[in-house]
Design an enzyme around this catalytic site. Sequence first.
Site, short mmCIF file in Angstrom:
data_model
loop_
_atom_site.label_atom_id
_atom_site.label_comp_id
_atom_site.label_asym_id
_atom_site.label_seq_id
_atom_site.Cartn_x
_atom_site.Cartn_y
_atom_site.Cartn_z
N LYS A 113 0.83 -1.21 0.00
CA LYS A 113 0.00 0.00 0.00
C LYS A 113 0.86 1.26 0.00
O LYS A 113 0.50 2.26 -0.59
CB LYS A 113 -0.96 0.00 1.20
N LYS A 199 -7.26 -9.61 -6.97
CA LYS A 199 -8.53 -9.78 -6.25
C LYS A 199 -9.50 -8.63 -6.55
O LYS A 199 -9.07 -7.50 -6.83
CB LYS A 199 -8.30 -9.94 -4.75
N LYS A 202 -12.43 -2.91 -3.54
CA LYS A 202 -13.21 -1.67 -3.51
C LYS A 202 -12.45 -0.53 -4.14
O LYS A 202 -13.04 0.39 -4.68
CB LYS A 202 -13.49 -1.26 -2.05
#
Length: 335
Positions: A113, A199, A202
């Site tokens: 991230k 994956k 969101k």
Amino acid sequence: MGKQRVLSGVQPTGNYHLGNYLGAIRNWVEGQSEYDNYLFVADLHAITLPHDPKQLANNTYTLVGLYLACGLDLNHSTIFVQSHVSAHSELTWLFNCITPLNWLEDMIQFKEKAVKQGENVNVGLLDYPVLMAADILLYQADKVPVGEDQKQHLELTRDIAARLNHQFGKPDQPVLKLPDPLIRKEGARVMSLADGTRKMSKSDPSELSRINLLDSPDQIQYKIKRCKTDPIRGLTFDDPERPECNNLLALYMLLSGKPKQAVAAECQDMGWGQFKPLLTETTIHALKPIQEKYQEVMEDKGYLESVLRDGREKAQAIANQTLTQVKAALGFSIL
Ligand code: AQP
């Protein structure tokens, strides 16, 4: 002996999708009567990446509405918002002061991230796993449902608990319970519609990569029509050369409730032109009752608020007790 306690949550970052449902919420619902469940909206986690303050509260209510619409039953499950229980933040600080920095720097998700964020990495992103440890350990949870991506964080949670017990507990009287993973059923990792090796997420900027739980039938049809496939006829599971095919079959299996073998037999001679309408119908049909229930629940804001007030009360009772135990073990004065 009472039921074992399970703790889990989803971040209120919007775009709740089939991955969140099939990989998390539906599993909670299916197992809920076996356990004493504490299921929260992880809003403190949601601000570790840049966020829009205008959206946070709305996304929180939407998620609570979806928890209820998906079938969480208040007789078995306590639903609450993380930021309503201030013990989460307070225990995080106490844990910060006993957690070695290099444990956090080694977290894979932080590295991933942080790379995505470039210059804009805040301390909260690094500290996220410590907050997660506090979330879990506050409730003395026995089990935590985890996917592959969260295994390392649960290990860290256990390491923090063991370190605190070792440094500040008595050998026969640990302060914190070490939680075990609750391993998910196979096939619950849902991949992006645009790339079967990533994956469904969101935060993926492409709306076409995911099916949201609140998508209309037209949107679902459009997304499935446009999703990535391959030119091979005959659909099979588990072919490493065909990740999209495996993902779409798995979605069909999970949403139809049919066993894997039955789906494999049904689809082995199909082409995409035949399979896509079938998946579309199945998805629309599976989401319809959730969407209807969601509309119903969201019409009554007073009810939602009462669910959250009750949840806060029950969660606080346990969390504050653990927090007091930890503070006493660390030597704080307790009034
Ligand atoms: N694609 C997925 N397949 C199976 N399970 C999934 N989950 C998320 N995506 C999939 C599970 O949903 C729960 C909630 O996750 P979260 O909100 O804490 O954040 P996440 O795991 O990072 O979910 P997203 O959707 O990928 O969000 P962003 O894009 O914001 O990072 C977890 O139990 C998770 O495993």
